[in-house]
Design an enzyme around this catalytic site. Structure first.
Site, PDB file in Angstrom:
ATOM      1  N   ARG A  52       0.836  -1.411  -0.280  1.00  0.00           N
ATOM      2  CA  ARG A  52       0.217   0.395   0.166  1.00  0.00           C
ATOM      3  C   ARG A  52       0.817   1.367   0.377  1.00  0.00           C
ATOM      4  O   ARG A  52       0.440   2.349  -0.314  1.00  0.00           O
ATOM      5  CB  ARG A  52      -0.983   0.106   1.248  1.00  0.00           C
ATOM      6  CG  ARG A  52      -1.789   1.475   0.983  1.00  0.00           C
ATOM      7  CD  ARG A  52      -3.337   1.368   2.493  1.00  0.00           C
ATOM      8  NE  ARG A  52      -3.299  -0.045   3.215  1.00  0.00           N
ATOM      9  CZ  ARG A  52      -2.200   0.644   4.497  1.00  0.00           C
ATOM     10  NH1 ARG A  52      -1.452   1.553   4.354  1.00  0.00           N
ATOM     11  NH2 ARG A  52      -2.528  -0.397   5.361  1.00  0.00           N
ATOM     12  N   TYR A 104     -16.674  17.237 -14.497  1.00  0.00           N
ATOM     13  CA  TYR A 104     -17.046  15.489 -15.154  1.00  0.00           C
ATOM     14  C   TYR A 104     -18.225  15.345 -13.979  1.00  0.00           C
ATOM     15  O   TYR A 104     -17.535  15.506 -13.284  1.00  0.00           O
ATOM     16  CB  TYR A 104     -15.787  14.790 -14.614  1.00  0.00           C
ATOM     17  CG  TYR A 104     -15.940  13.432 -14.839  1.00  0.00           C
ATOM     18  CD1 TYR A 104     -16.204  12.444 -16.137  1.00  0.00           C
ATOM     19  CD2 TYR A 104     -15.967  12.376 -13.632  1.00  0.00           C
ATOM     20  CE1 TYR A 104     -16.206  11.549 -16.028  1.00  0.00           C
ATOM     21  CE2 TYR A 104     -16.507  11.066 -13.599  1.00  0.00           C
ATOM     22  CZ  TYR A 104     -16.487  10.456 -14.888  1.00  0.00           C
ATOM     23  OH  TYR A 104     -16.883   9.093 -14.586  1.00  0.00           O
ATOM     24  N   ASP A 176      -7.867  18.621 -14.072  1.00  0.00           N
ATOM     25  CA  ASP A 176      -8.421  17.593 -14.475  1.00  0.00           C
ATOM     26  C   ASP A 176      -7.885  17.446 -15.943  1.00  0.00           C
ATOM     27  O   ASP A 176      -8.674  18.109 -16.799  1.00  0.00           O
ATOM     28  CB  ASP A 176      -9.345  17.139 -14.394  1.00  0.00           C
ATOM     29  CG  ASP A 176      -9.913  15.794 -14.594  1.00  0.00           C
ATOM     30  OD1 ASP A 176      -8.763  15.430 -15.555  1.00  0.00           O
ATOM     31  OD2 ASP A 176     -11.476  15.275 -14.098  1.00  0.00           O
ATOM     32  N   LYS A 201      -8.737   6.696 -19.494  1.00  0.00           N
ATOM     33  CA  LYS A 201      -8.820   6.639 -20.993  1.00  0.00           C
ATOM     34  C   LYS A 201      -7.565   7.256 -21.404  1.00  0.00           C
ATOM     35  O   LYS A 201      -7.045   5.904 -21.695  1.00  0.00           O
ATOM     36  CB  LYS A 201      -9.630   8.567 -20.675  1.00  0.00           C
ATOM     37  CG  LYS A 201     -10.688   8.736 -19.716  1.00  0.00           C
ATOM     38  CD  LYS A 201     -11.993   8.126 -19.252  1.00  0.00           C
ATOM     39  CE  LYS A 201     -13.183   7.568 -18.520  1.00  0.00           C
ATOM     40  NZ  LYS A 201     -12.797   8.938 -17.284  1.00  0.00           N
TER      41      LYS A 201
END
Ligand SMILES: *Cc1c(COP(=O)(O)O)cnc(C)c1O
Length: 387
Positions: A52, A104, A176, A201
């Protein structure tokens, strides 16, 4: 950082970050499928303790994206929204953010339904309008959060001016950069503090993984985000980190084709009388054309268009043969979607329509198939949708 100090991004895509395995000479970084690492004595280890907090495959990806964005530190997350949630966790109850108004849909939902419960407020403005941004800043505002181009109307915001306004007011600036990727636009170069990606994307590029990235260029911010990445734990798995590195290697060739295909489709769509309006930042008639040219190398490969009245959207979708009706974008295959009923359905109707997202609006993610076949497919479908 790799020893490969080449400023050309086409080369960095292949050789940036940690691009090979020092131990064996393998030309790809292996998938370190492990949760933990042996220590000789407590705290004595080879730089990794628990996956992690750090994993070599993820580390290779994080160094790669940092190099591509001209940042100092990259962070990889389980999704774009996991990346955004982690960045929003920088703020405290009582803080406010100024956010682009056609942000978004999932980001809006996260702000509106989750972070407001923790006392973090937001104001949405048209960030292309710098005066509106300045007016929205009050004593509680701690950050400006933009998307440029925005989604789905592809509005352009001046990145350099936003960074300036943020600095003057002691705020963080966040971009973003999902729609363009560092191949087209690098916001940190213009003074932005934090870049976020949904790597699901274009960066991944093959519609086969969900991932998010964050890049910064400042040691103190890097420490805070690194702490939150480990504390919250929404990290990217080794296998998906490997897949994402693999996808990024072909980002340049894919985007060159995506963009030239998009330019062709825009040209063909604009000949059609059924099309009332085309939103594409590479069009000289786009209001943000000049600003986009200053900060990005092209208009990307996302197109939105609005049809005149008298079209049945279901008929349009049913007659498509090459283009798939689906949410998401940025994969090799062309995808179309209907913001009002799909990606932006979570935005209340009044707010959605006021922002210009009516029922006649379609968003097209132009893939890398044959340009003429994509254009013919959408044009035939539009004609078949006439009522
Ligand atoms: C898809 C997307 C996100 C969310 O990313 P996920 O990987 O789906 O969690 C955030 N911002 C933009 C602009 C996106 O397109």
């Amino acid at each position: 950082m790799s020893e490969f100090k080449n400023n050309n991004i086409a080369t960095k895509l292949i050789h940036g970050g940690i691009s090979k395995d020092e131990l064996t000479g393998a030309v790809n970084v292996p998938i370190y499928q492990t949760s933990t690492y042996g220590q000789t004595l407590p705290g004595q280890h080879k730089g990794y303790e628990y996956s992690r907090s750090g994993n070599p495959t993820r580390k290779a990806l994080e160094e790669l994206i940092a190099e591509l964005e001209n940042g100092t530190n990259g962070f990889a997350f389980a999704s774009g929204l996991a990346a955004i949630s982690t960045v929003l966790s920088l703020f405290n109850a009582g803080d406010e953010l100024v956010v682009s108004n056609d942000v978004y849909g999932g980001t809006f939902r996260l702000l509106d339904k989750v972070f407001t419960r923790f006392g973090i407020k937001y104001t949405q403005v048209n960030t292309s309008d710098l005066d509106a941004v300045k007016k929205a800043i009050n004593g509680n505002v701690k950050a400006i959060y933009i998307e440029t181009p925005s989604n789905p109307l592809l509005g352009i915001t001046d990145i350099e001016e936003i960074a300036k306004i943020a600095k003057e007011n002691g705020l963080l600036s966040i971009v973003d950069n999902t729609f363009y990727t560092p191949y087209i636009q690098r916001p940190l170069d213009f003074g932005i503090d934090i870049v976020i990606h949904s790597a699901t994307k274009y960066l991944g590029g093959h519609s086969d993984l969900i991932a998010g990235l964050v890049v910064v260029k400042n040691e103190e911010l890097a420490q805070r985000i690194g702490f939150l990445q480990n504390a919250i734990g929404a990290i990217l798995e080794p296998f998906d980190s490997f897949l994402l590195i693999r996808g990024i290697k072909t980002l340049g060739v894919r985007l060159d084709r995506h963009v030239s295909n998009a330019e062709y489709v825009v040209e063909e769509l604009s000949k059609l009388e059924d099309v009332k309006k085309i939103y594409y930042p590479g069009l000289e008639t786009h209001p943000g054309y000049e600003i986009n040219k200053k900060q990005a190398s092209s208009g990307g490969a996302m197109i939105s268009f609005e049809l005149t009245e008298g079209h049945d959207s279901n008929k349009l979708f049913e007659s498509l043969k090459v283009i798939t009706l689906a949410e998401s974008l940025g994969g090799v295959e062309s995808l179309i979607e209907h913001p009002a009923s799909m990606t932006h359905a979570s935005i209340p109707k009044e707010i959605r329509e006021a922002a210009g997202l009516g029922d006649g609006l379609f968003r097209l993610s132009v893939g890398i198939e044959d340009a003429k076949e994509i254009a013919d497919d959408i044009i035939t479908a539009i004609k078949n949708a006439r009522i």
